[in-house]
Motif scaffolding. Structure first.
Motif, PDB file in Angstrom:
ATOM      1  N   PHE A   1     -15.714  -9.697  19.424  1.00 45.78           N
ATOM      2  CA  PHE A   1     -15.233 -10.588  20.478  1.00 45.78           C
ATOM      3  C   PHE A   1     -16.277 -10.684  21.596  1.00 45.78           C
ATOM      4  CE2 PHE A   1     -11.481  -8.692  18.470  1.00 45.78           C
ATOM      5  CZ  PHE A   1     -10.860  -9.840  18.019  1.00 45.78           C
ATOM      6  N   PHE A   2     -16.470 -11.904  22.093  1.00 43.06           N
ATOM      7  CA  PHE A   2     -17.458 -12.188  23.123  1.00 43.06           C
ATOM      8  C   PHE A   2     -16.775 -12.810  24.338  1.00 43.06           C
ATOM      9  CE2 PHE A   2     -19.459 -12.232  19.025  1.00 43.06           C
ATOM     10  CZ  PHE A   2     -20.661 -11.559  19.213  1.00 43.06           C
ATOM     11  N   PRO A   3     -17.360 -12.646  25.498  1.00 40.73           N
ATOM     12  CA  PRO A   3     -16.725 -13.188  26.704  1.00 40.73           C
ATOM     13  C   PRO A   3     -16.689 -14.707  26.731  1.00 40.73           C
ATOM     14  CG  PRO A   3     -18.883 -12.264  27.215  1.00 40.73           C
ATOM     15  CD  PRO A   3     -18.570 -11.855  25.807  1.00 40.73           C
ATOM     16  N   ASP A   4     -17.614 -15.361  26.002  1.00 41.08           N
ATOM     17  CA  ASP A   4     -17.617 -16.822  26.010  1.00 41.08           C
ATOM     18  C   ASP A   4     -18.348 -17.347  24.780  1.00 41.08           C
ATOM     19  OD1 ASP A   4     -20.504 -16.869  26.673  1.00 41.08           O
ATOM     20  OD2 ASP A   4     -19.799 -16.147  28.629  1.00 41.08           O
ATOM     21  N   ILE A   5     -18.222 -18.657  24.569  1.00 41.56           N
ATOM     22  CA  ILE A   5     -18.837 -19.317  23.411  1.00 41.56           C
ATOM     23  C   ILE A   5     -20.355 -19.185  23.434  1.00 41.56           C
ATOM     24  CG2 ILE A   5     -19.421 -21.630  22.548  1.00 41.56           C
ATOM     25  CD1 ILE A   5     -16.906 -20.893  21.354  1.00 41.56           C
ATOM     26  N   ARG A   6     -20.956 -19.366  24.603  1.00 43.54           N
ATOM     27  CA  ARG A   6     -22.410 -19.338  24.668  1.00 43.54           C
ATOM     28  C   ARG A   6     -22.964 -17.987  24.215  1.00 43.54           C
ATOM     29  NH1 ARG A   6     -25.759 -22.827  26.375  1.00 43.54           N
ATOM     30  NH2 ARG A   6     -24.155 -24.036  27.467  1.00 43.54           N
TER      31      ARG A   6
ATOM     32  N   LEU B   1     -15.072 -18.445  15.922  1.00 38.49           N
ATOM     33  CA  LEU B   1     -13.739 -18.882  16.310  1.00 38.49           C
ATOM     34  C   LEU B   1     -13.675 -19.028  17.817  1.00 38.49           C
ATOM     35  CD1 LEU B   1     -13.313 -16.341  13.982  1.00 38.49           C
ATOM     36  CD2 LEU B   1     -11.087 -17.487  13.941  1.00 38.49           C
ATOM     37  N   ASP B   2     -13.248 -20.200  18.291  1.00 38.33           N
ATOM     38  CA  ASP B   2     -13.109 -20.357  19.736  1.00 38.33           C
ATOM     39  C   ASP B   2     -11.772 -19.770  20.186  1.00 38.33           C
ATOM     40  OD1 ASP B   2     -11.201 -22.294  19.092  1.00 38.33           O
ATOM     41  OD2 ASP B   2     -12.127 -23.890  20.279  1.00 38.33           O
ATOM     42  N   ARG B   3     -11.543 -19.770  21.520  1.00 38.88           N
ATOM     43  CA  ARG B   3     -10.332 -19.123  22.041  1.00 38.88           C
ATOM     44  C   ARG B   3      -9.048 -19.790  21.536  1.00 38.88           C
ATOM     45  NH1 ARG B   3      -7.168 -15.743  22.256  1.00 38.88           N
ATOM     46  NH2 ARG B   3      -6.370 -14.635  24.071  1.00 38.88           N
ATOM     47  N   PRO B   4      -8.949 -21.118  21.499  1.00 37.16           N
ATOM     48  CA  PRO B   4      -7.731 -21.716  20.945  1.00 37.16           C
ATOM     49  C   PRO B   4      -7.478 -21.318  19.488  1.00 37.16           C
ATOM     50  CG  PRO B   4      -8.900 -23.329  22.266  1.00 37.16           C
ATOM     51  CD  PRO B   4      -9.805 -22.144  22.157  1.00 37.16           C
ATOM     52  N   ALA B   5      -8.552 -21.153  18.713  1.00 36.21           N
ATOM     53  CA  ALA B   5      -8.374 -20.712  17.328  1.00 36.21           C
ATOM     54  C   ALA B   5      -7.791 -19.306  17.282  1.00 36.21           C
ATOM     55  CB  ALA B   5      -9.714 -20.761  16.588  1.00 36.21           C
TER      56      ALA B   5
ATOM     57  N   GLN C   1     -15.351 -29.059  22.530  1.00 33.14           N
ATOM     58  CA  GLN C   1     -14.117 -28.635  23.210  1.00 33.14           C
ATOM     59  C   GLN C   1     -13.731 -29.622  24.308  1.00 33.14           C
ATOM     60  OE1 GLN C   1     -15.186 -24.621  24.470  1.00 33.14           O
ATOM     61  NE2 GLN C   1     -13.822 -23.724  22.940  1.00 33.14           N
ATOM     62  N   ALA C   2     -14.710 -30.029  25.092  1.00 36.39           N
ATOM     63  CA  ALA C   2     -14.444 -30.967  26.188  1.00 36.39           C
ATOM     64  C   ALA C   2     -13.966 -32.313  25.653  1.00 36.39           C
ATOM     65  CB  ALA C   2     -15.711 -31.147  27.036  1.00 36.39           C
ATOM     66  N   LEU C   3     -14.550 -32.745  24.522  1.00 37.65           N
ATOM     67  CA  LEU C   3     -14.162 -34.024  23.931  1.00 37.65           C
ATOM     68  C   LEU C   3     -12.710 -33.978  23.447  1.00 37.65           C
ATOM     69  CD1 LEU C   3     -15.307 -36.819  23.194  1.00 37.65           C
ATOM     70  CD2 LEU C   3     -15.855 -35.885  20.927  1.00 37.65           C
ATOM     71  N   LEU C   4     -12.320 -32.878  22.848  1.00 35.34           N
ATOM     72  CA  LEU C   4     -10.928 -32.719  22.401  1.00 35.34           C
ATOM     73  C   LEU C   4      -9.971 -32.801  23.590  1.00 35.34           C
ATOM     74  CD1 LEU C   4     -11.368 -29.823  19.804  1.00 35.34           C
ATOM     75  CD2 LEU C   4     -10.817 -32.196  19.281  1.00 35.34           C
ATOM     76  N   ARG C   5     -10.328 -32.121  24.667  1.00 37.91           N
ATOM     77  CA  ARG C   5      -9.468 -32.147  25.854  1.00 37.91           C
ATOM     78  C   ARG C   5      -9.417 -33.559  26.458  1.00 37.91           C
ATOM     79  NH1 ARG C   5     -12.117 -27.089  26.865  1.00 37.91           N
ATOM     80  NH2 ARG C   5     -13.582 -28.155  28.274  1.00 37.91           N
ATOM     81  N   HIS C   6     -10.562 -34.213  26.503  1.00 32.75           N
ATOM     82  CA  HIS C   6     -10.642 -35.549  27.101  1.00 32.75           C
ATOM     83  C   HIS C   6      -9.711 -36.538  26.399  1.00 32.75           C
ATOM     84  CE1 HIS C   6     -12.348 -39.142  28.955  1.00 32.75           C
ATOM     85  NE2 HIS C   6     -12.553 -39.648  27.741  1.00 32.75           N
ATOM     86  N   HIS C   7      -9.579 -36.393  25.079  1.00 28.60           N
ATOM     87  CA  HIS C   7      -8.735 -37.315  24.314  1.00 28.60           C
ATOM     88  C   HIS C   7      -7.321 -36.772  24.101  1.00 28.60           C
ATOM     89  CE1 HIS C   7     -11.632 -40.483  23.353  1.00 28.60           C
ATOM     90  NE2 HIS C   7     -12.550 -39.531  23.315  1.00 28.60           N
ATOM     91  N   GLY C   8      -6.983 -35.705  24.792  1.00 29.48           N
ATOM     92  CA  GLY C   8      -5.614 -35.223  24.756  1.00 29.48           C
ATOM     93  C   GLY C   8      -5.252 -34.371  23.558  1.00 29.48           C
TER      94      GLY C   8
END
Length: 923
Positions: A272-277, A297-301, A410-417
């Motif tokens: 586990f890492f503190p962030d994606i980067r 795996l990102d946090r939502p996953a 991730q930002a694109l997914l959020r932008h489109h709901g």
């Protein structure tokens, strides 16, 4: 009758030309979110039949699409023309002497190939997540990869040879010099043009470099243009163009793979890492290291699976920016594993992690880690709103861009709901999968999806020059965007290749190349609410290899597809028509209800539950009354059944089994067992144990009158092992209710279970003594019903735990066949069954081609074709020296005996014979 159907029926057996509305709809469904209904489904079992289909397609100007398993996610296995469904005649397998190459047909499942290669320490290179259901034809035609194969071991890189049928019906075998010579003469123009295209492409420095750059990462967008720069021989160019061509250039009727090593030692770490980067920085460090897989795996996953039992508690405590990597190393030796783990630790030095990285070689722990990764997609599918579709897409980026690209995605997914969207993927290859849920029944939602796709393509192509399709194939979903990704010169080259191979545009038109900019938004599959039991189905088809009725009538996926269509018609005020009429037999009567589908289903759906519900709804008042009476007077039914068996044997003794089988519609079987009888209680000294002889063993006796009844055999074993068996009071009038449950009479079945429960509680002194039952299906039902109030064992479980330590076993040589029935598989008690059998016999044969036997209680009597179909592959796997078999369900044993000609009995018989003072197994 149309000209097309007439042409097909001239050359194909009638049962292989499918024209009914139900199966055209059901068989035409793949795992994508598109829907086209074929005019006809033609099941092809040979190259000659395929050539006949291609000829009919040409004569009637009808498009044709080849279909293997239909696990394809991008709409490449559907058509409104001819669906050429690959039959079992193409499920071929041939291994060379040193296991370095394997020749396989397009109809064999990838996982089955690996199962056969496993004893040699080998496997095929491609390892898609669908390998347990996907067939070789689809794996090769989509150039499918997976978690470990990367770009080095996919079908393109491990191709050793190929047999292919082109649109004009001509066949080329690249491993047969006579075939190559003949093809070189008959298709000199085609080969000459391929040779020229290759030479021109290699000489075009800009285009050649573009192609090399595109294939440095995973890429299945468009055709495999790398064939033009990797090879000079036009035969090699042709065969490698076929890989990833999705059936648009020809039909791969056989492929030879270079096998790859399957290392026996593995170790995994979930880090586990503190962030994606930070996680992506670790991936860059790991890229040159000896790792087999690195899954991001990102946090939502992680959120989607964090509450699953057995997963690390820390997953629920991570910050919202956190991410994880699942790292796996493999080696031939334990020392090799240690060296690779050390290399990973060294590479990761200085990288911030939430907790120290720790590898495990424990198989159970590693399996738990992989459950995290594999559980993400089904978790989203299971939680989606009814009526929506779950979409999984895959893109790829150059690894140095992975961190920025993941954050942008991730930002694109959020932008489109798409707030439920999750991201995971094969990080070493820069390959990201993202999962979203989408309502295609709402125009505004379709418009949202269209805007998202446009923005996604610009992000992947314009900003990062990545791949719009990394491993799932172009299909219909990305066909409009191929030129956007590749540029006009490369796209024109692809169009030229398509015209060379398929000048009539007859093979799978609209796939890979499509001039319609809105093709990805058309022919969308409706997913209406149908039944709460199955509404979560994502129509992936993972269930199909386990289903005994698959290819006889319908598979679980196809049953659900059909029910959804019937629900759609009801909602629209349309008549059910022939779909509803045919579903009674194809959907209900021939469903075994075994539930094995649930063991492969990503969201755990047991389609048998749907079948039982629908069977109950169609029962008329008379049938319901008769069944209810049966439950209340089971002792009378048992006696009547025994009488029927006695009469049947008297008639068959005069007229023969075959005659009786014909006039009974297959209900009377060859080697039908004798009439059974209830065991007689005995007074013995020892440890008390309750034994309930199930109705199958009480009604159906042994194969011959000379053998003991099953109940008597078990009583003898228990006594021999120092137990004092207790028979429940009135046991011969009791039943667990499974027979009524399978007919959809849940309440009446529950009443029968209640009566049995009362008798078992009394006999066991309210659970003081353990209870044994001798039929796995009945045991599992009562274990659920009793919910732990009684220690209830299936016979083989109790024999493993309690009898083996007390008995002296004289092991026999065998061979003995083993059938692990559905209930045992679902409960995971097959390990104990196999240990028990191995204690009794040296040589065990477990036919791999059999899942459920298809007898399913009374189904083997009512629709005997289900039992026959389910066991069609067993004959080739039982050698003549194998005269007998064992199982743990009496009705399964009846069906197995009838179909194989071998005597199948309860494993109790074998254990009893092997534990005698002077044992001799008599099969």
């Amino acid at each position: 009758m149309s000209q097309l159907i007439q042409q097909l029926r001239k050359h194909l057996p009638e049962h292989q030309v499918i024209t009914d509305d139900l199966r055209r709809l059901a068989y035409g469904t793949d795992a994508s979110f598109y829907r086209l209904t074929p005019q006809v489904v033609a099941v092809i079992e040979s190259e000659a039949e395929l050539q006949a289909v291609l000829k009919a397609a040409h004569q009637t100007s009808t498009p044709v699409t080849f279909r293997a398993a239909g696990t394809s996610l991008s709409g490449q296995a559907i058509t409104d023309g001819i669906l050429a469904l690959i039959g079992e005649g193409f499920a071929t397998y041939e291994l060379n002497a040193d296991a370095s190459k394997v020749k396989v047909g397009p109809g064999i499942i990838g996982g089955e190939v690996n199962r056969r290669l496993a004893p040699f320490g080998k496997k095929i290179g491609p390892d898609p997540a669908s390998i347990g259901a996907a067939k070789i034809g689809g794996i090769a035609a989509n150039n499918a990869s997976g978690m470990c194969c990367g770009t080095a071991q996919n079908s393109y890189r491990t191709l050793a040879g190929m047999r292919v049928v082109l649109a004009d019906g001509c066949c080329l075998d690249t491993e047969d010099h006579l075939s190559v010579d003949a093809f070189s003469k008959s298709h000199a123009v085609l080969l000459g043009e391929l040779e020229r295209l290759g030479r021109d492409t290699r000489n075009n420095a800009k285009l050649a470099e573009r192609i090399r750059h595109k294939f440095k990462i995973k890429n299945t967008t468009g055709y495999s243009l790398n064939a033009l720069i990797d090879y000079e021989d036009p035969i090699d160019i042709l065969s490698h163009l076929m890989i990833g061509s999705e059936g648009t250039l020809g039909f791969i009727s056989r492929i030879t793979y270079h096998t790859v090593v399957e290392d026996p030692h593995k170790a995994s770490a979930l880090v586990f890492f503190p962030d994606i980067r930070t996680a992506c920085e670790a991936v860059i460090r790991l890229k040159p290291q000896p790792v087999s897989a690195v899954e991001l795996l990102d946090r939502p996953a992680l959120h989607s699976v964090e509450n699953k039992p057995g997963l690390p508690a820390i997953m629920r405590e991570l910050g919202e920016e956190a991410a994880a990597l699942l790292i796996e190393v493999r080696a031939a030796t334990a020392d090799g594993i240690s060296e690779k783990i050390a290399a990973v630790h060294a590479a990761m030095a200085g990288i911030a992690t939430v907790e120290p990285m720790q590898f495990s070689t424990d198989p159970a722990t590693c399996e738990m880690y992989w459950k995290v990764r594999k559980g993400t997609f089904p978790a989203v599918g299971a939680m989606r709103r009814t009526g929506t579709t779950v979409l999984i897409e895959d893109v790829a980026f150059h690894i140095e861009n992975l961190a920025d690209a993941t954050l942008d995605l991730q930002a694109l997914l959020r932008h489109h709901g798409y707030h439920e969207g999750i991201i995971f993927g094969h990080a070493l290859e820069g390959n990201l999968h993202f999962v979203i849920t989408q309502d295609f029944g709402d125009a505004s939602e379709v418009d949202r999806y269209a805007r998202f796709m446009d923005d996604l393509c610009h992000l992947v192509v314009d900003k990062y020059d990545g791949s719009l399709k990394a491993e799932h194939g172009t299909g219909r979903n990305m066909a409009p965007f191929v030129e956007m990704e590749w540029g006009k010169d490369a796209a024109d080259l692809m169009r030229h290749i398509k015209r060379l191979f398929d000048p009539e545009n007859r093979l799978n038109p609209g796939v890979i190349l499509n001039n319609n900019p809105h093709a990805h938004l058309e022919n969308l599959k409706p997913m209406p609410a149908a039944e709460d039991i199955v509404d979560r189905c994502i129509e992936c088809g993972f269930c199909e290899p386990l289903c005994p009725s698959h290819r006889l009538t319908l598979s679980p996926r196809q049953r659900i597809t059909s029910i959804r269509e019937l629900a759609r018609r009801t909602a629209a005020g349309e008549p059910a028509g022939s779909v509803g009429e045919d579903y009674a037999y194809m959907g209900l009567d021939t469903c075994a209800g075994c539930g094995l589908c649930s063991t492969a289903c990503p969201v755990g759906i047991d389609t048998g539950d749907l079948t039982r519900r629908l069977r109950g709804r169609r029962l008329g008042d008379t049938a319901r009354s008769v069944n209810a009476w049966t439950g209340q007077h089971f002792g009378t039914l048992a006696n009547t059944s025994r009488l029927g068996l006695k009469i049947g044997h008297a008639v068959s003794g005069v007229l023969g089994d075959n005659f009786l089988g014909r006039i009974s519609g297959g209900a009377w079987k060859k080697n039908m067992p004798t009439a059974g009888k209830a065991p007689v209680a005995r007074i013995t000294q020892g440890d008390p144990v309750v034994y309930f002889p199930t109705c199958g063993g009480r009604i159906f006796g042994p194969a011959s009158a000379a053998e003991q009844q099953l109940g008597d055999v078990i009583l003898e074993l228990l006594t021999r092992a120092g137990y004092a068996p207790i028979l429940p009071e009135g046991f011969d009038s009791l039943c667990c209710g499974q027979m009524l449950a399978s007919k959809g009479m849940a309440e009446e079945a529950e009443a029968m279970s209640d009566m049995l429960e009362s008798a078992l509680m009394k006999a066991s002194q309210n659970g003081k003594y353990p209870v044994i039952m001798d039929a796995s299906t009945c045991t599992v039902r009562m274990q659920k019903h009793l919910a732990g109030r009684i220690r209830l064992y299936d016979f083989h479980e109790f024999a493993h735990d309690a009898l083996l330590p007390r008995l002296m076993i004289s092991k026999q040589p065998g061979p003995v066949a083993l059938h692990v029935n559905c209930s045992v598989k679902k409960t995971g008690s097959d390990a104990k069954l196999k240990v028990l059998l191995a204690a009794c016999v040296d040589h065990i044969i477990e036919p791999a081609g059999v899942t459920c036997c298809g007898f399913a209680g009374d189904r083997g009597f009512v629709v005997p074709e289900l039992n026959q179909h389910a066991l069609r592959k067993i004959h080739d796997e039982l050698p003549p020296t194998c005269a007998c078999g064992v199982s743990t369900n009496r009705t399964c044993e009846i069906g197995l005996t009838a179909e194989t000609g071998r005597t199948y009995r309860s494993i109790a018989y074998l254990l009893e014979e092997c534990s005698r003072k002077e044992s001799a197994v008599t099969c």
